[in-house]
Write a protein that holds these residues in place. Structure first.
Motif, PDB file in Angstrom:
ATOM      1  N   GLY A 182       0.811  -1.217   0.000  1.00 15.41           N
ATOM      2  CA  GLY A 182       0.000   0.000   0.000  1.00 15.41           C
ATOM      3  C   GLY A 182       0.837   1.255   0.000  1.00 15.41           C
ATOM      4  N   ARG A 183       0.158   2.380  -0.071  1.00 22.08           N
ATOM      5  CA  ARG A 183       0.852   3.669  -0.141  1.00 22.08           C
ATOM      6  C   ARG A 183       1.650   3.960   1.112  1.00 22.08           C
ATOM      7  NH1 ARG A 183      -3.698   7.624  -2.979  1.00 22.08           N
ATOM      8  NH2 ARG A 183      -3.781   6.519  -4.992  1.00 22.08           N
ATOM      9  N   GLY A 184       1.151   3.529   2.264  1.00 25.68           N
ATOM     10  CA  GLY A 184       1.860   3.772   3.513  1.00 25.68           C
ATOM     11  C   GLY A 184       2.935   2.751   3.817  1.00 25.68           C
ATOM     12  N   LYS A 185       3.048   1.728   2.940  1.00 18.49           N
ATOM     13  CA  LYS A 185       4.041   0.665   3.120  1.00 18.49           C
ATOM     14  C   LYS A 185       3.958   0.046   4.521  1.00 18.49           C
ATOM     15  CE  LYS A 185       5.834   0.893  -0.997  1.00 18.49           C
ATOM     16  NZ  LYS A 185       5.643  -0.235  -1.938  1.00 18.49           N
ATOM     17  N   LYS A 186       2.716  -0.173   4.963  1.00 15.27           N
ATOM     18  CA  LYS A 186       2.532  -0.804   6.263  1.00 15.27           C
ATOM     19  C   LYS A 186       2.762  -2.304   6.150  1.00 15.27           C
ATOM     20  CE  LYS A 186      -0.771   2.572   8.122  1.00 15.27           C
ATOM     21  NZ  LYS A 186      -2.137   2.767   8.671  1.00 15.27           N
ATOM     22  N   LEU A 187       3.334  -2.867   7.210  1.00 13.77           N
ATOM     23  CA  LEU A 187       3.593  -4.301   7.230  1.00 13.77           C
ATOM     24  C   LEU A 187       2.259  -5.039   7.305  1.00 13.77           C
ATOM     25  CD1 LEU A 187       6.192  -5.993   7.167  1.00 13.77           C
ATOM     26  CD2 LEU A 187       5.997  -6.221   9.646  1.00 13.77           C
ATOM     27  N   LYS A 188       2.023  -5.914   6.330  1.00 13.76           N
ATOM     28  CA  LYS A 188       0.746  -6.616   6.239  1.00 13.76           C
ATOM     29  C   LYS A 188       0.951  -8.107   6.438  1.00 13.76           C
ATOM     30  CE  LYS A 188      -3.441  -6.786   3.436  1.00 13.76           C
ATOM     31  NZ  LYS A 188      -4.095  -6.334   2.181  1.00 13.76           N
ATOM     32  N   GLU A 189       0.223  -8.664   7.397  1.00 15.11           N
ATOM     33  CA  GLU A 189       0.326 -10.095   7.669  1.00 15.11           C
ATOM     34  C   GLU A 189      -0.310 -10.902   6.542  1.00 15.11           C
ATOM     35  OE1 GLU A 189      -1.696 -10.348  11.451  1.00 15.11           O
ATOM     36  OE2 GLU A 189       0.192 -10.202  12.549  1.00 15.11           O
ATOM     37  N   THR A 190       0.200 -12.105   6.303  1.00 11.84           N
ATOM     38  CA  THR A 190      -0.382 -12.950   5.272  1.00 11.84           C
ATOM     39  C   THR A 190      -1.754 -13.437   5.727  1.00 11.84           C
ATOM     40  OG1 THR A 190       0.414 -15.106   6.052  1.00 11.84           O
ATOM     41  CG2 THR A 190       1.962 -13.771   4.760  1.00 11.84           C
ATOM     42  N   PRO A 191      -2.676 -13.683   4.778  1.00 15.10           N
ATOM     43  CA  PRO A 191      -4.000 -14.196   5.158  1.00 15.10           C
ATOM     44  C   PRO A 191      -3.938 -15.485   5.970  1.00 15.10           C
ATOM     45  CG  PRO A 191      -4.052 -13.393   2.910  1.00 15.10           C
ATOM     46  CD  PRO A 191      -2.611 -13.357   3.338  1.00 15.10           C
ATOM     47  N   VAL A 192      -3.006 -16.376   5.646  1.00 14.35           N
ATOM     48  CA  VAL A 192      -2.880 -17.624   6.396  1.00 14.35           C
ATOM     49  C   VAL A 192      -2.424 -17.346   7.828  1.00 14.35           C
ATOM     50  CG1 VAL A 192      -1.441 -19.706   6.624  1.00 14.35           C
ATOM     51  CG2 VAL A 192      -2.616 -19.209   4.469  1.00 14.35           C
ATOM     52  N   LYS A 193      -1.511 -16.423   8.008  1.00 12.67           N
ATOM     53  CA  LYS A 193      -1.062 -16.076   9.355  1.00 12.67           C
ATOM     54  C   LYS A 193      -2.220 -15.507  10.181  1.00 12.67           C
ATOM     55  CE  LYS A 193       2.131 -13.097  11.921  1.00 12.67           C
ATOM     56  NZ  LYS A 193       3.195 -12.067  11.817  1.00 12.67           N
ATOM     57  N   ILE A 194      -3.006 -14.638   9.564  1.00 11.76           N
ATOM     58  CA  ILE A 194      -4.137 -14.038  10.275  1.00 11.76           C
ATOM     59  C   ILE A 194      -5.103 -15.120  10.758  1.00 11.76           C
ATOM     60  CG2 ILE A 194      -6.185 -12.568   9.978  1.00 11.76           C
ATOM     61  CD1 ILE A 194      -4.452 -10.874   8.022  1.00 11.76           C
ATOM     62  N   LYS A 195      -5.415 -16.061   9.870  1.00  2.61           N
ATOM     63  CA  LYS A 195      -6.333 -17.134  10.241  1.00  2.61           C
ATOM     64  C   LYS A 195      -5.713 -18.051  11.297  1.00  2.61           C
ATOM     65  CE  LYS A 195      -9.795 -17.778   9.253  1.00  2.61           C
ATOM     66  NZ  LYS A 195     -11.079 -17.475   9.971  1.00  2.61           N
TER      67      LYS A 195
END
Length: 308
Positions: A37-50
């Protein structure tokens, strides 16, 4: 039985959920989180979230084949390792870890569409049907022997819709496999390599619309890239994306790529007819239904679309 699950994207989530109901998911392995994204925020993988929702241990190695990673996997002593769109090739050392099987669920009817983008390519290439295949993992790319297969008619779906259907189909396939494995040894049948095709990764060139193709091919590309990518065209040096369209008859004697209508609908000439655009995105804007888009935007009828 004790399982290790290896997966990363949204497609793999329903299969993790299903596996968690079938035994002990002792470890979940996913790719590293990425900045997006524009803010370059660290995004967890969908599998990790689940996995976190299910209170499962998560392991995200930079290199799953490193000595430390292999030792970590070995320490869990799994009966079966399940791999779904994980994103790293596995060495022979990892393939030897499980007591019984290391399997992969792949979103095609193998040996057709081995590789990175089988869902997108099944639509782009005009397949009538596709499915999911459960195979043994081996060193080659999607080359392992297959035990279970389920088919589905594509029937006008875009890539996102088809992915959702295949994820559920894959969950059912996994359940069948695990329940059979609890009571007997599974028979795997080698793939017929002579029938193999490859699903190339989606790259920037794939995204570009070519109106010098027939209408069906143009619409297939649009459906095969929706909703994640959008099929691209340039209008007066500005990049637009189409997410939905249908083929229509048209016999106008004009060049392919010519805008035929742009008032109440957007119609673009193709090699053998035309397409009527249903959803489009302007630069820096959200995707919109074409009726909403044309209320505040305009295209020039007779303009010939081209590359940049």
């Amino acid at each position: 039985m004790k399982f290790i699950f290896m997966g990363t994207p949204e497609f793999a989530v329903p299969m993790l959920e299903k596996l968690n109901t079938l035994g002990d998911v002792d470890l979940v392995v996913s790719q590293e989180d990425k900045r997006k994204g524009r803010g370059k925020k660290l995004k967890e993988t969908p599998v990790k979230i689940k996995a976190k929702e299910l209170a499962l241990e998560v392991f995200q190695p930079e290199n799953v084949n490193s000595k430390e990673s292999v030792e970590k996997l070995k320490s869990h002593e799994p009966d079966i390792i399940v791999v779904v769109a994980y994103g790293q090739l596995l060495t022979e050392e990892i393939l030897q870890i499980p007591k019984r099987y290391i399997i992969n669920i792949h979103a095609s009817l193998l040996p057709k569409l081995r590789g990175a983008a089988p869902i997108n390519r099944s639509i782009i290439e005009g397949f009538d049907k596709t499915g999911v295949s459960l195979m043994k993992v081996e060193k080659g790319l999607d080359t392992g022997a297959v035990s279970h297969v389920k088919e589905i008619e594509i029937d006008g779906m875009n890539a996102g819709e088809l992915e959702d259907k295949l994820a559920i189909l894959g969950s059912n396939l996994l359940e069948e496999f695990i329940k059979e494995a609890e009571v007997k040894e599974i028979e795997f049948i080698p793939q017929d390599d002579s029938q193999m095709t490859y699903a190339e990764k989606i790259n920037k060139e794939t995204l570009n619309l070519d109106f010098n193709k027939n209408s069906k091919e143009v619409v297939n590309l649009i459906r095969g890239l929706s909703p994640k990518y959008g099929a691209r065209f340039y209008y007066k040096d500005m990049l637009y994306k189409i997410y939905d369209a249908c083929a229509i008859e048209n016999k106008d004697d004009v060049e392919a790529g010519t805008i035929l209508k742009a008032k109440d609908e957007l119609v673009i000439k193709t090699l053998d007819g035309a397409i009527s655009v249903k959803e489009v995105q302007a630069p820096g804007k959200r995707a919109m239904a074409i009726s909403d888009f044309l209320r505040g935007n305009s295209f020039e009828e007779g303009y010939k679309l081209g590359g940049k």
